[in-house]
Design an enzyme around this catalytic site. Structure first.
Site, short mmCIF file in Angstrom:
data_model
loop_
_atom_site.label_atom_id
_atom_site.label_comp_id
_atom_site.label_asym_id
_atom_site.label_seq_id
_atom_site.Cartn_x
_atom_site.Cartn_y
_atom_site.Cartn_z
N ASN A 19 4.44 -6.50 3.49
CA ASN A 19 3.63 -5.42 4.05
C ASN A 19 4.56 -4.30 4.53
OD1 ASN A 19 4.22 -5.77 7.04
ND2 ASN A 19 3.41 -7.81 6.56
N HIS A 20 3.96 -3.19 4.95
CA HIS A 20 4.74 -1.97 5.24
C HIS A 20 5.33 -1.92 6.65
CE1 HIS A 20 4.06 0.06 1.53
NE2 HIS A 20 2.75 -0.05 1.63
#
Ligand code: C5P
Length: 401
Positions: free
Chosen positions: A212-213
């Site tokens: 994920n970011h």
């Protein structure tokens, strides 16, 4: 490792014979792991050369506001002042003490001093008669009233041949005074804090993962702030570009949620506080292919297993530990956050609202609301992530007050 490791020290050198001792002082500070930025007054060049000091400090030495050699750059006194964890003026001549006490800033060093918000240490050095002159005594009293620390001059033979007080404190004494300042009276002294940060990577095959970011910035900022307040940190970090070098922060690098779970449980018994700032993947591929998966079929399905909730698993076994969690919600935020406090046995939750502009993933700012175990709701203003980290650490400090 010295407490000065990773500390940013601005060393102001002024024009007295004791300036020759600053070469030894810079060496000791660098050996202790500090970063040293030297700023000299023009007069001090007569006593020690900038080349000696820039070689020892491993960075350019500044004297003038304007830096002709470096393509005509401006030495920004405000930036230099903000960079520092501590400012040290050594040696400080009678003339410079007078200017510092009275707000004169006719050179770069004094302008940086006037802009500094960090603690200031002053090691005076001058001849006996100047040291005992009432104006010097008055200036030292004034500087003490500004909360600066005076590292007293020592007694002995002076360069003039006179014997008495006026010799700059020895470099070893100055270094140990600075070391003491970093360990003294800090509110999280003796406390150990476990922090999770960053994303987790859930492997699919040897070259692919689901991630994920999360940048990890929030967790790393909290780690820095805890260390600054005297705490010891175990930072369990997923893969990020963030860097931290601090003698009081042990970084444990992990990849997947299961790795992070294992690392957190390994340290949990030793810690007083847990701050779970990691964006842990909720699911992981059920099977990890041992070879790179070929693109044959038109459709590809990954079956996922649920990951353990690391924070909830720590909440279930907690004894004295103070637990801080994060929540990112898009609707019924406060209600959902309160449920999380109960479910994960938290003492504090930091609620991030995606409804606020400027807040959230990948942004430099955050707008958070604190909710404690008594369900007291405290909305905060939009702030930089560093300031949010300070607010979170202040909450932890308040818990121990
Ligand atoms: O339940 P939710 O994922 O919204 O909870 C977020 C909080 O729980 C964060 O503090 C996060 O670091 C932590 N968490 C965890 N392990 C998980 C999922 C979330 O520690 N598997």
């Amino acid at each position: 490792m010295s407490v000065l490791s990773g500390k940013k020290i601005l060393l102001g050198i002024t024009g007295g014979i004791a300036a020759y001792k600053t070469a030894g002082l810079v060496r000791l500070l660098i050996k202790a792991g500090a970063e040293v930025q030297v700023i000299m007054t023009p007069a001090s060049h007569q006593f020690v050369t900038p080349y000696t000091l820039s070689t020892l400090a491993k960075r350019p030495v500044y004297t003038e506001f304007f830096h002709a050699e470096e393509g005509g750059t401006w030495n920004n006194h405000v930036e230099l002042a903000l960079w520092a964890d501590v400012m040290l003026v050594a040696p400080a001549t009678a003339n410079v003490l007078a200017k510092m006490a009275n707000g004169l800033c006719d050179n770069l060093l004094l302008a940086v001093y006037m802009s500094a918000k960090c603690p200031v240490y002053i090691a005076p050095a001058m001849d006996l008669d100047m040291y005992v002159h009432p104006s010097t005594a008055k200036n030292l009293t004034t500087l003490t009233s500004y909360n600066h620390v005076i590292i007293p001059a020592e007694e002995g033979e002076l360069a003039s041949g006179l014997i008495g007080r006026g010799r700059m404190a020895e470099p070893e004494t100055i270094v140990s005074t600075l070391e003491a300042s970093f360990t003294q009276d800090l509110p999280l002294q003796g406390k150990k804090v476990l922090i999770t940060a960053g994303p987790t990577y859930e492997p699919i095959d040897p070259v692919r993962f689901i991630g994920n970011h999360s940048s990890g910035k929030m967790g790393y900022d909290i780690a820095k702030e805890v260390a600054k307040q005297g705490g010891e940190v175990v930072l369990v970090s997923g893969p990020t570009n963030q860097k931290i070098e601090d003698a009081h922060v042990e970084v444990v690098h992990v990849l997947s949620a299961l790795d992070m779970y294992e690392a957190c449980h390994r340290y949990f018994d030793q810690v007083d506080v847990v701050v779970a700032a990691a964006a842990v993947a909720d699911y992981r591929p059920k099977e990890i292919a041992t070879q790179k998966i070929k693109k044959n079929a038109e459709e590809f399905t990954i079956t996922m297993d649920k990951n353990p909730d690391i924070l909830a698993s720590l909440g279930a076994i907690k004894k004295h530990q103070y637990l801080v969690g994060f929540a990112l919600e898009t609707e019924n935020e406060v209600e959902h956050a309160k449920q999380k406090i109960t479910k994960k046995k938290l003492d504090l939750i930091v609620l991030n609202s995606l409804n606020d502009t400027g807040a959230g993933f990948g942004k430099p700012t955050n707008k958070v609301t604190f909710i404690d175990a008594a369900f007291t709701v405290e909305p905060m203003d939009l702030k930089s992530k560093e300031e949010v980290a300070q607010d979170i650490v202040n909450k932890i400090i308040q818990h121990y007050e």
